[in-house]
Design an enzyme around this catalytic site. Structure first.
Site, mmCIF file in Angstrom:
data_model
loop_
_atom_site.group_PDB
_atom_site.id
_atom_site.type_symbol
_atom_site.label_atom_id
_atom_site.label_comp_id
_atom_site.label_asym_id
_atom_site.label_seq_id
_atom_site.Cartn_x
_atom_site.Cartn_y
_atom_site.Cartn_z
ATOM 1 N N GLU A 107 0.892 -1.177 0.000
ATOM 2 C CA GLU A 107 0.000 0.000 0.000
ATOM 3 C C GLU A 107 0.919 1.212 0.000
ATOM 4 O O GLU A 107 1.516 1.546 1.022
ATOM 5 C CB GLU A 107 -0.871 -0.002 1.267
ATOM 6 C CG GLU A 107 -1.826 -1.172 1.389
ATOM 7 C CD GLU A 107 -3.053 -1.025 0.500
ATOM 8 O OE1 GLU A 107 -3.208 0.006 -0.168
ATOM 9 O OE2 GLU A 107 -3.864 -1.976 0.476
ATOM 10 N N CYS B 224 -1.972 9.311 2.705
ATOM 11 C CA CYS B 224 -1.686 8.772 1.369
ATOM 12 C C CYS B 224 -2.787 9.134 0.389
ATOM 13 O O CYS B 224 -2.506 9.450 -0.769
ATOM 14 C CB CYS B 224 -1.492 7.267 1.441
ATOM 15 S SG CYS B 224 -2.871 6.423 2.207
HETATM 16 P P1 NAD Z 1 8.651 4.678 4.529
HETATM 17 O O1 NAD Z 1 8.548 3.896 3.301
HETATM 18 O O2 NAD Z 1 9.817 5.534 4.751
HETATM 19 O O3 NAD Z 1 8.586 3.745 5.816
HETATM 20 C C1 NAD Z 1 7.510 2.859 6.036
HETATM 21 C C2 NAD Z 1 7.976 1.699 6.895
HETATM 22 O O4 NAD Z 1 8.946 0.945 6.167
HETATM 23 C C3 NAD Z 1 8.643 2.098 8.211
HETATM 24 O O5 NAD Z 1 8.241 1.185 9.226
HETATM 25 C C4 NAD Z 1 10.121 1.946 7.894
HETATM 26 O O6 NAD Z 1 10.919 1.708 9.041
HETATM 27 C C5 NAD Z 1 10.106 0.725 6.989
HETATM 28 N N1 NAD Z 1 11.267 0.588 6.095
HETATM 29 C C6 NAD Z 1 12.063 1.566 5.611
HETATM 30 N N2 NAD Z 1 12.991 1.023 4.791
HETATM 31 C C7 NAD Z 1 12.767 -0.311 4.753
HETATM 32 C C8 NAD Z 1 13.377 -1.403 4.063
HETATM 33 N N3 NAD Z 1 14.406 -1.231 3.240
HETATM 34 N N4 NAD Z 1 12.874 -2.634 4.245
HETATM 35 C C9 NAD Z 1 11.814 -2.850 5.053
HETATM 36 N N5 NAD Z 1 11.191 -1.855 5.737
HETATM 37 C C10 NAD Z 1 11.662 -0.600 5.584
HETATM 38 O O7 NAD Z 1 7.294 5.517 4.577
HETATM 39 P P2 NAD Z 1 6.876 6.617 5.641
HETATM 40 O O8 NAD Z 1 7.649 7.858 5.346
HETATM 41 O O9 NAD Z 1 6.865 6.041 7.032
HETATM 42 O O10 NAD Z 1 5.334 6.838 5.235
HETATM 43 C C11 NAD Z 1 4.953 7.724 4.226
HETATM 44 C C12 NAD Z 1 4.542 7.005 2.958
HETATM 45 O O11 NAD Z 1 3.549 6.017 3.233
HETATM 46 C C13 NAD Z 1 3.904 7.946 1.948
HETATM 47 O O12 NAD Z 1 4.413 7.697 0.693
HETATM 48 C C14 NAD Z 1 2.424 7.600 2.010
HETATM 49 O O13 NAD Z 1 1.701 7.911 0.847
HETATM 50 C C15 NAD Z 1 2.497 6.131 2.271
HETATM 51 N N6 NAD Z 1 1.237 5.633 2.839
HETATM 52 C C16 NAD Z 1 0.462 4.812 2.066
HETATM 53 C C17 NAD Z 1 -0.760 4.355 2.547
HETATM 54 C C18 NAD Z 1 -1.638 3.452 1.721
HETATM 55 O O14 NAD Z 1 -2.563 2.841 2.285
HETATM 56 N N7 NAD Z 1 -1.415 3.331 0.444
HETATM 57 C C19 NAD Z 1 -1.194 4.716 3.856
HETATM 58 C C20 NAD Z 1 -0.356 5.547 4.611
HETATM 59 C C21 NAD Z 1 0.865 5.998 4.095
#
Ligand code: NAD
Length: 496
Positions: free
Chosen positions: A254, A288
């Site tokens: 997502e 998002c």
């Molecule tokens: P992010 O991708 O930086 O981090 C999300 C999660 O992934 C965190 O728990 C982080 O620690 C983990 N992570 C980071 N690198 C990783 C790796 N290499 N392997 C595994 N896990 C890893 O995102 P964010 O900044 O926390 O959130 C913002 C983003 O989330 C925005 O792009 C937003 O649109 C999206 N979002 C999407 C939805 C949806 O339902 N589509 C909902 C909420 C947020």
């Protein structure tokens, strides 16, 4: 030193936070903490999970899976329902913690906390039944849905309570076990959810691990984890898919969105402008599926812009614990700097700012505040139009309170413009002609399309992105299937 004690039937304490492994709380030699983005104040220390903690949690989840997956679904749902009831009695505690860790205004934090039980109860109503797909005199073929196994849920910082419950409810009702991994920027509520869960589920069924940037990759590479359910940025989604491919884990992604709202000429201008401001700037734009681009029919462009500016000016920015605040701070420093980068770029390019235009607004504290801003017709190729202003630079996935608005003249043109990004999470059409809404909506490349609303998610409705906004869905029976293998069982009508 690592410590462990039972959590059974203990009233939750919101001043100390732990990893949750195999039914107990767990400390760590290494700790860190995050900060309240409205004040910069340090929040409680948190244990950083070690590789050994991960292995122990995965092994416990695997052991627990063998009995949890065979527990009748009615019992699994009853445990979920009792868990949801108990969580509800802590709504205020979770909301206060949420405002501290995310900055979101307390009334919206309460709404998010209410989402947890709402989601569990809604998912509990869904049934994933066997389907007989062929029944002949020779044999009967049944499609069955069997649980995948151990799930790691990787969660972002913007809606940690809601997303923990969305993932947990689906995983547990289908018979999977789950390890929750929150974002290091907002881990507190998720770890407490895992701690509370120990009072309702056998050890290993729900666990919670906090870590630094190394933890996510350890989980995605782990050979004994069967599925990753991830919500976060597009850039991280790509890395997760790549890593999970080595062990052929199932993956639901997502990811980010850049949602367009198409405003048709016949709308009630003040009413729709107010709703667009709410859907664009909720949680300071860090959603998002926030409205991130607005296409306004040219015949009402000026009038709509003026109404949108009026609605935006009414929004109060400040510390989420203050009465009457609509928008809290940007959640973390990294994200704040990205947003400031956008403002600098807008200034360099001489963009017309209809309202807003700066960071550090309306507060005397050192918080990461940012005014809701509308950019007046920046051009269809501007970075703010093509990228999600939230997430990670330089991927086309940057959410923040900056909203570009542009005019359109023909349906064909606005459909082309709305579809002109690599993202396809949500989109909306605003019109009093429902046939027109339906017609335009069907042509928009997005996983969720709404007419006369936006961001309308519910447990029974599948939600997911198309194009680079994701893969697979959460919610609905389709969302439950994503936690299952499909087995076709073919049984002859006569013995050999
Ligand atoms: P992010 O991708 O930086 O981090 C999300 C999660 O992934 C965190 O728990 C982080 O620690 C983990 N992570 C980071 N690198 C990783 C790796 N290499 N392997 C595994 N896990 C890893 O995102 P964010 O900044 O926390 O959130 C913002 C983003 O989330 C925005 O792009 C937003 O649109 C999206 N979002 C999407 C939805 C949806 O339902 N589509 C909902 C909420 C947020």
């Amino acid at each position: 030193m690592a410590s462990r004690k039972s959590t059974r039937s203990v009233r939750l304490d919101f001043s100390a936070f732990f990893n949750i492994v195999n039914g107990g709380v767990r400390g760590s030699e290494k700790t860190n903490h995050s900060v309240d983005p409205a004040t910069g104040e340090a929040l409680p220390q948190l244990p950083i999970a070690t590789k050994e903690d991960v292995d122990e949690a995965v092994n416990a989840a695997k052991v627990a899976f063998s009995s949890w997956s065979r527990t009748p679904v009615t019992e699994r749902k009853a445990a979920l329902a009792a868990f949801a009831d108990s969580f509800e009695s802590y709504t205020q505690d979770f909301a206060i913690m949420m405002t501290k860790e995310s900055g979101k205004p307390l009334r919206f934090a309460v709404e998010e906390a209410e989402c947890g039980p709402y989601w569990v109860r809604g998912m509990n109503k869904l049934e994933l039944l066997d389907e007989i797909i062929s029944d002949t005199p020779e044999r009967r073929v049944t499609v069955r849905y069997t649980p995948l196994g151990v799930v790691a849920a990787i969660i972002p910082w913007n809606y940690p309570i809601q997303l923990s419950f969305v993932k947990l409810a689906a995983a547990l009702s289908t018979g999977c076990t789950i390890i929750l991994k929150p974002s290091p920027f907002a881990p507190y509520c998720t770890l407490k959810i895992a701690e509370l869960a120990q009072q309702f589920f056998p050890p290993g069924v729900v666990q919670g691990l906090h870590g630094d940037e190394d933890l996510g990759p350890v989980l995605t590479a782990h050979p004994k984890i069967n599925k990753i359910t991830f919500t976060g940025s597009i850039m991280t989604g790509r890395k997760i898919l790549e890593s999970a491919s080595r062990t052929l884990k199932r993956v639901t992604l997502e990811l980010g969105g850049n949602d367009a709202a198409v405003i048709c000429p016949d709308v009630d201008i003040p009413e729709v402008a107010q709703r667009i401001a709410d859907f664009a700037f909720a949680n300071s734009g860090q959603v998002c599926v926030a409205v991130k681009r607005v296409y306004i029919h040219e015949s009402i462009y000026s009038e709509f812009r003026a109404a949108l500016v009026q609605a935006t000016k009414k929004l109060r920015v400040g510390n989420g614990f203050e009465q009457g605040v609509d928008l809290g701070p940007i959640q973390n420093e990294l994200q704040y700097r990205r947003v400031c980068g956008f403002f600098e770029e807008m200034q360099k390019q001489g963009q017309r700012i209809a309202v807003g235009g700066g960071g550090h607004s309306k507060s005397s504290s050192s918080g990461l505040f940012c005014e809701p801003t509308i950019i007046d017709n920046p051009g269809n190729d501007a970075r703010i139009v093509l990228e999600e202003p939230f997430g990670k630079v330089p991927a086309p996935d940057l959410s923040c309170p900056i909203l570009p608005i542009m005019p359109w003249s023909s349906e064909e043109e606005v459909i082309r413009l709305a579809n002109s990004t690599e993202m396809g999470l949500g989109a909306s059409v605003w019109t009093n002609d429902l046939d027109q809404g339906d017609r335009i909506g069907r042509q928009l490349e997005a996983g969720s399309v709404w007419v006369n609303t936006h961001m309308d998610a519910a447990p029974e409705i599948p939600f997911g992105g198309v194009k680079q906004s994701g893969s697979g869905v959460e919610g609905g029976v389709e969302g439950l299937k994503a936690f299952c293998n499909i087995q076709t069982l073919s049984v002859p009508k006569e013995v050999m």
